[in-house]
Design an enzyme around this catalytic site. Structure first.
Site, PDB file in Angstrom:
ATOM      1  N   GLY A  14      25.743 -23.733 -26.924  1.00  0.00           N
ATOM      2  CA  GLY A  14      24.571 -22.808 -27.025  1.00  0.00           C
ATOM      3  C   GLY A  14      23.797 -22.409 -25.733  1.00  0.00           C
ATOM      4  N   THR A  97      12.990 -28.009 -35.772  1.00  0.00           N
ATOM      5  CA  THR A  97      11.919 -28.745 -36.506  1.00  0.00           C
ATOM      6  C   THR A  97      12.548 -28.768 -38.107  1.00  0.00           C
ATOM      7  OG1 THR A  97      10.177 -27.648 -35.403  1.00  0.00           O
ATOM      8  CG2 THR A  97       9.519 -28.713 -37.418  1.00  0.00           C
ATOM      9  N   THR A 135      17.015 -32.007 -26.478  1.00  0.00           N
ATOM     10  CA  THR A 135      15.688 -32.601 -26.503  1.00  0.00           C
ATOM     11  C   THR A 135      15.550 -33.364 -27.518  1.00  0.00           C
ATOM     12  OG1 THR A 135      15.096 -30.757 -25.115  1.00  0.00           O
ATOM     13  CG2 THR A 135      13.228 -31.825 -26.309  1.00  0.00           C
ATOM     14  N   LEU A 229       3.601 -27.291 -19.885  1.00  0.00           N
ATOM     15  CA  LEU A 229       3.670 -25.986 -19.567  1.00  0.00           C
ATOM     16  C   LEU A 229       3.274 -25.229 -20.730  1.00  0.00           C
ATOM     17  CD1 LEU A 229       7.470 -26.252 -18.541  1.00  0.00           C
ATOM     18  CD2 LEU A 229       5.832 -25.729 -17.258  1.00  0.00           C
ATOM     19  N   CYS A 278      11.796 -23.795 -27.976  1.00  0.00           N
ATOM     20  CA  CYS A 278      11.471 -25.113 -27.768  1.00  0.00           C
ATOM     21  C   CYS A 278      10.045 -25.307 -27.780  1.00  0.00           C
ATOM     22  CB  CYS A 278      12.178 -25.659 -26.464  1.00  0.00           C
ATOM     23  SG  CYS A 278      13.802 -25.617 -26.629  1.00  0.00           S
ATOM     24  N   LYS A 281       8.510 -26.308 -31.141  1.00  0.00           N
ATOM     25  CA  LYS A 281       9.088 -27.526 -31.832  1.00  0.00           C
ATOM     26  C   LYS A 281       8.870 -28.647 -31.331  1.00  0.00           C
ATOM     27  CE  LYS A 281      13.812 -27.420 -30.323  1.00  0.00           C
ATOM     28  NZ  LYS A 281      13.767 -28.647 -29.334  1.00  0.00           N
ATOM     29  N   PHE A 340      11.858 -13.256 -26.394  1.00  0.00           N
ATOM     30  CA  PHE A 340      10.720 -13.637 -26.103  1.00  0.00           C
ATOM     31  C   PHE A 340      10.154 -13.930 -24.614  1.00  0.00           C
ATOM     32  CE2 PHE A 340      11.676 -17.829 -24.001  1.00  0.00           C
ATOM     33  CZ  PHE A 340      12.984 -18.099 -24.283  1.00  0.00           C
TER      34      PHE A 340
HETATM   35  P1  NAD Z   1      21.454 -23.512 -29.566  1.00  0.00           P
HETATM   36  O1  NAD Z   1      21.281 -23.420 -30.983  1.00  0.00           O
HETATM   37  O2  NAD Z   1      21.715 -22.174 -28.656  1.00  0.00           O
HETATM   38  O3  NAD Z   1      23.056 -24.163 -29.353  1.00  0.00           O
HETATM   39  C1  NAD Z   1      23.227 -25.237 -30.099  1.00  0.00           C
HETATM   40  C2  NAD Z   1      24.978 -25.053 -30.683  1.00  0.00           C
HETATM   41  O4  NAD Z   1      25.209 -26.449 -31.411  1.00  0.00           O
HETATM   42  C3  NAD Z   1      25.067 -24.264 -31.602  1.00  0.00           C
HETATM   43  O5  NAD Z   1      25.987 -23.206 -31.210  1.00  0.00           O
HETATM   44  C4  NAD Z   1      25.618 -25.027 -33.077  1.00  0.00           C
HETATM   45  O6  NAD Z   1      26.587 -24.130 -33.665  1.00  0.00           O
HETATM   46  C5  NAD Z   1      26.148 -26.216 -32.225  1.00  0.00           C
HETATM   47  N1  NAD Z   1      26.131 -27.197 -33.105  1.00  0.00           N
HETATM   48  C6  NAD Z   1      25.288 -27.952 -34.019  1.00  0.00           C
HETATM   49  N2  NAD Z   1      25.600 -29.012 -34.466  1.00  0.00           N
HETATM   50  C7  NAD Z   1      27.000 -29.228 -34.110  1.00  0.00           C
HETATM   51  C8  NAD Z   1      27.803 -30.149 -34.409  1.00  0.00           C
HETATM   52  N3  NAD Z   1      27.834 -31.144 -35.237  1.00  0.00           N
HETATM   53  N4  NAD Z   1      29.275 -29.814 -33.650  1.00  0.00           N
HETATM   54  C9  NAD Z   1      29.252 -28.857 -33.220  1.00  0.00           C
HETATM   55  N5  NAD Z   1      28.497 -28.065 -32.569  1.00  0.00           N
HETATM   56  C10 NAD Z   1      27.513 -27.887 -33.222  1.00  0.00           C
HETATM   57  O7  NAD Z   1      20.574 -24.382 -29.062  1.00  0.00           O
HETATM   58  P2  NAD Z   1      20.137 -24.483 -27.343  1.00  0.00           P
HETATM   59  O8  NAD Z   1      19.103 -23.598 -26.975  1.00  0.00           O
HETATM   60  O9  NAD Z   1      21.556 -24.596 -26.428  1.00  0.00           O
HETATM   61  O10 NAD Z   1      19.350 -25.914 -27.260  1.00  0.00           O
HETATM   62  C11 NAD Z   1      20.255 -26.984 -27.409  1.00  0.00           C
HETATM   63  C12 NAD Z   1      19.154 -28.236 -27.314  1.00  0.00           C
HETATM   64  O11 NAD Z   1      18.737 -28.094 -25.864  1.00  0.00           O
HETATM   65  C13 NAD Z   1      18.100 -28.278 -27.997  1.00  0.00           C
HETATM   66  O12 NAD Z   1      17.601 -29.839 -28.307  1.00  0.00           O
HETATM   67  C14 NAD Z   1      16.787 -27.872 -27.120  1.00  0.00           C
HETATM   68  O13 NAD Z   1      15.593 -28.215 -27.577  1.00  0.00           O
HETATM   69  C15 NAD Z   1      17.351 -28.321 -25.718  1.00  0.00           C
HETATM   70  N6  NAD Z   1      16.898 -27.148 -24.709  1.00  0.00           N
HETATM   71  C16 NAD Z   1      17.014 -25.929 -24.802  1.00  0.00           C
HETATM   72  C17 NAD Z   1      16.594 -25.102 -23.766  1.00  0.00           C
HETATM   73  C18 NAD Z   1      16.799 -23.453 -24.097  1.00  0.00           C
HETATM   74  O14 NAD Z   1      16.379 -22.905 -23.061  1.00  0.00           O
HETATM   75  N7  NAD Z   1      17.234 -23.026 -25.081  1.00  0.00           N
HETATM   76  C19 NAD Z   1      16.229 -25.578 -22.390  1.00  0.00           C
HETATM   77  C20 NAD Z   1      16.311 -27.053 -22.341  1.00  0.00           C
HETATM   78  C21 NAD Z   1      16.695 -27.677 -23.474  1.00  0.00           C
HETATM   79  C1  UGA Z   2      10.798 -23.501 -21.269  1.00  0.00           C
HETATM   80  C2  UGA Z   2      10.649 -24.286 -20.074  1.00  0.00           C
HETATM   81  O1  UGA Z   2      10.186 -23.556 -19.332  1.00  0.00           O
HETATM   82  C3  UGA Z   2      11.856 -24.971 -19.599  1.00  0.00           C
HETATM   83  O2  UGA Z   2      11.528 -25.885 -18.603  1.00  0.00           O
HETATM   84  C4  UGA Z   2      12.476 -25.866 -20.826  1.00  0.00           C
HETATM   85  O3  UGA Z   2      13.682 -26.554 -20.145  1.00  0.00           O
HETATM   86  C5  UGA Z   2      12.701 -24.930 -22.035  1.00  0.00           C
HETATM   87  O4  UGA Z   2      11.474 -24.432 -22.546  1.00  0.00           O
HETATM   88  C6  UGA Z   2      13.248 -25.721 -23.181  1.00  0.00           C
HETATM   89  O5  UGA Z   2      13.239 -26.884 -23.085  1.00  0.00           O
HETATM   90  O6  UGA Z   2      13.611 -24.978 -24.107  1.00  0.00           O
HETATM   91  P1  UGA Z   2      11.961 -21.300 -21.769  1.00  0.00           P
HETATM   92  O7  UGA Z   2      11.335 -21.212 -23.064  1.00  0.00           O
HETATM   93  O8  UGA Z   2      13.338 -20.709 -21.640  1.00  0.00           O
HETATM   94  O9  UGA Z   2      11.874 -22.361 -21.009  1.00  0.00           O
HETATM   95  O10 UGA Z   2      11.290 -20.063 -21.062  1.00  0.00           O
HETATM   96  P2  UGA Z   2       9.525 -20.088 -20.167  1.00  0.00           P
HETATM   97  O11 UGA Z   2       9.770 -19.368 -18.925  1.00  0.00           O
HETATM   98  O12 UGA Z   2       8.926 -21.364 -20.288  1.00  0.00           O
HETATM   99  O13 UGA Z   2       8.601 -19.300 -20.993  1.00  0.00           O
HETATM  100  C7  UGA Z   2       8.186 -19.556 -22.447  1.00  0.00           C
HETATM  101  C8  UGA Z   2       7.219 -18.573 -23.156  1.00  0.00           C
HETATM  102  O14 UGA Z   2       6.168 -18.760 -22.406  1.00  0.00           O
HETATM  103  C9  UGA Z   2       7.711 -16.987 -23.105  1.00  0.00           C
HETATM  104  O15 UGA Z   2       7.527 -16.579 -24.024  1.00  0.00           O
HETATM  105  C10 UGA Z   2       7.070 -16.643 -21.644  1.00  0.00           C
HETATM  106  O16 UGA Z   2       6.831 -15.157 -21.821  1.00  0.00           O
HETATM  107  C11 UGA Z   2       5.897 -17.349 -22.015  1.00  0.00           C
HETATM  108  N1  UGA Z   2       5.076 -17.382 -20.623  1.00  0.00           N
HETATM  109  C12 UGA Z   2       5.562 -18.270 -19.536  1.00  0.00           C
HETATM  110  C13 UGA Z   2       3.696 -16.716 -20.476  1.00  0.00           C
HETATM  111  O17 UGA Z   2       3.107 -16.391 -21.431  1.00  0.00           O
HETATM  112  N2  UGA Z   2       3.128 -17.251 -19.112  1.00  0.00           N
HETATM  113  C14 UGA Z   2       3.379 -17.525 -18.245  1.00  0.00           C
HETATM  114  O18 UGA Z   2       3.037 -17.849 -17.295  1.00  0.00           O
HETATM  115  C15 UGA Z   2       4.943 -18.205 -18.295  1.00  0.00           C
END
Ligand code: NAD
Ligand code: UGA
Length: 463
Positions: A14, A97, A135, A229, A278, A281, A340
């Site tokens: 992902g 969630t 996470t 944040l 994130c 949740k 977003f």
């Molecule tokens: P995502 O939904 O984009 O990707 C997750 C992938 O895992 C999906 O493609 C799904 O099909 C796959 N999957 C789920 N269960 C599986 C299984 N049992 N076997 C094989 N594949 C499986 O999610 P994401 O945004 O990459 O987030 C992943 C984790 O990282 C979450 O816990 C999130 O909180 C954390 N995180 C996300 C971000 C972000 O910016 N999106 C940043 C930091 C941390």
């Molecule tokens: C956020 C955190 O910044 C990352 O460190 C973390 O790894 C990630 O979540 C995660 O765990 O998924 P992300 O959600 O990708 O990253 O993007 P951000 O830049 O944090 O923005 C989040 C939201 O806040 C957006 O909708 C953005 O427009 C808004 N935002 C951000 C504001 O409205 N004001 C700001 O000053 C900053």
């Protein structure tokens, strides 16, 4: 036991798994990396020859995929064999969630984490380092360990070390964040396993940026970083409303307070509320954990961050209805930006979804333009009854989206929205014409010279 990692498997292709592994592959040519996913369509998209069709839009990502794909970076749906060949396995699956049962609406749904642990238990060979990249609630490593130990017992040749290595990347800047991280956090007990993961990062990250801790502090730090944040955004958004009624300007307030180094200037941009998969949740999960441990006041404190975020979105819709003479029926509204935030095609929890749904409920026709979000994604997010289908139009340019429109709502801060062509827009829109700038980015004086009525979030002058 010393480890030399040669073969990595990342479960979950992902927004985290894909970019993270692309950066590791690019910096560690001697390590073979398999990114696996149970979603075969997603894997096929990662293997698309046309790099514009990768499943994720992220600046710089396609270059990295081009550099390493089928050399030391592979995308595969053969989860079992990739697990059995790996000496290090990253779990990077989604942790949404919970929708049903105990903790519904707050706790993390860990079913995918558990199924990964079981798959690893069944198919891994020899010594395996399991890295939590997703996470997770504090203490999840204990659950993973208990599952894996059950498999260790059956086959004594196998053993597992569990590490927490949360990811801090932001979408839209993921590659930069991964290449130059503020810190890399590694939590664990097994010093050799920690060293093995540290050695991977040392290929491109300075030693002083790598922080090692106990595993529980590492898991908890990820939730708390996101909570802090999000708290800043809710704080500044709450003040945006105060600026509107006191003829002050939120951008000036942000600048003034952010120059205090103790406060800092980042994350003080007011807007339509935070989105992304994130923040919400993770705060819900934090609230759940606090309640679980009887820390009700702490839980209530963090819950307010979410309440303000919901309130911000609602008050924008209210303002639009109020300004458009109390009714949206027989009106067309143009929404600019649906992801977003800018520089991503991700719409998860985008404030645009709630605002658009509320506007549709008010009976208007809606035209949406976003430079990167696909038509079918917008439809999936917005169509909740049959009537909606006829009221929703997805345009492929700003101008087309504005034809016969009464108002523009600017929701995402894409670069191309900073300098709108007010002359052209004034020719195609109906009169009186409005702009609601929820990111406070347009040149309002320019726009009013072309006859637009302006509302700017957090700006006491344009109310
Ligand atoms: P995502 O939904 O984009 O990707 C997750 C992938 O895992 C999906 O493609 C799904 O099909 C796959 N999957 C789920 N269960 C599986 C299984 N049992 N076997 C094989 N594949 C499986 O999610 P994401 O945004 O990459 O987030 C992943 C984790 O990282 C979450 O816990 C999130 O909180 C954390 N995180 C996300 C971000 C972000 O910016 N999106 C940043 C930091 C941390
Ligand atoms: C956020 C955190 O910044 C990352 O460190 C973390 O790894 C990630 O979540 C995660 O765990 O998924 P992300 O959600 O990708 O990253 O993007 P951000 O830049 O944090 O923005 C989040 C939201 O806040 C957006 O909708 C953005 O427009 C808004 N935002 C951000 C504001 O409205 N004001 C700001 O000053 C900053």
């Amino acid at each position: 036991m010393k480890f030399k990692v040669k073969n990595i498997c990342c479960i979950g292709a992902g927004y985290v798994g894909g970019p993270t592994m692309a950066v590791i592959a690019s910096n560690c040519p001697s390590i073979q990396i398999n990114v696996v996913d149970r979603n075969i369509d997603r894997i096929n998209s990662w293997n698309e020859e046309d790099l514009n069709k990768l499943p994720i839009y992220e600046p710089g990502l396609s270059d990295l995929v081009k550099k390493s794909r089928n050399i030391n970076l592979h995308f595969s749906s053969d989860i079992e064999s990739c697990i059995s060949n790996a000496d290090m396995i990253f779990i990077s699956v989604n942790t949404p969630t919970k929708k049903k049962g105990i903790g519904a609406g707050q706790a993390s749904d860990l079913r995918w984490i558990e199924s990964c642990a079981r798959k690893i238990g069944e198919h891994s060979k020899g010594s395996t380092i399991v890295v939590e990249k997703s996470t997770l609630p504090v203490k999840t490593a204990q659950t993973i360990k208990e599952i894996l130990i059950a498999y260790e017992d059956k086959n004594s040749e196998r053993n597992f070390s569990i590490l927490s290595n949360p990811e801090f990347l932001s979408e839209g800047t993921a590659i930069k964040d991964l290449e130059q991280p503020d810190r890399v956090l590694i939590g664990g007990e097994d010093k050799d396993a920690i060293k093995a993961l540290e050695d991977i990062y040392l290929n491109w990250v300075n030693e002083d940026r790598i922080l090692t801790t106990d595993i529980w502090s590492s898991e908890l730090s990820k939730l708390i970083a996101n909570a802090f944040l999000a708290q800043r955004i809710s704080s500044i958004n709450s003040i945006s409303s105060l600026c509107e009624v006191t003829q002050s300007n939120i951008n000036n307030v942000s600048l003034a307070i952010g120059m205090d180094r103790r406060i800092g200037s980042k994350f003080l941009k007011s807007g339509p509320g935070f989105g992304g998969s994130c923040f919400k949740k993770d705060i819900l999960n934090l609230v759940y954990i606090c309640n679980h441990y009887g820390l009700y006041e702490v839980a209530n404190y963090w819950e307010q961050v979410l309440s303000i975020n919901d309130w911000q979105k609602k008050r924008i819709t209210k303002k639009i209805v109020e300004k458009l003479f109390g009714t949206l029926s027989n009106k067309k509204i143009t929404v600019l930006g649906f992801s977003f935030k800018s520089n991503t095609n991700d719409t998860r929890e985008s404030p645009a979804i709630d605002i658009c749904r509320d506007l549709l409920e008010e009976g208007c026709k809606l035209s949406v333009y976003d430079p990167k979000v696909k038509k079918n994604q917008i439809e999936k997010d917005l169509i909740f009854d049959k009537e909606n289908i006829s009221n929703l139009e997805i345009a492929n340019s700003i101008n087309k989206a504005c034809i016969n429109s009464d108002a523009i709502i600017l929701i995402t801060d894409w670069d191309e929205f900073y300098n709108l062509d007010f002359l052209e827009l004034s020719k195609v829109m109906r009169n009186p014409r409005f702009i609601f700038d929820t990111r406070n980015i347009i040149n309002a004086k320019d726009a009013s010279n072309y006859g637009f009525r302006i509302w700017k979030l957090g700006d006491g002058i344009f109310q």
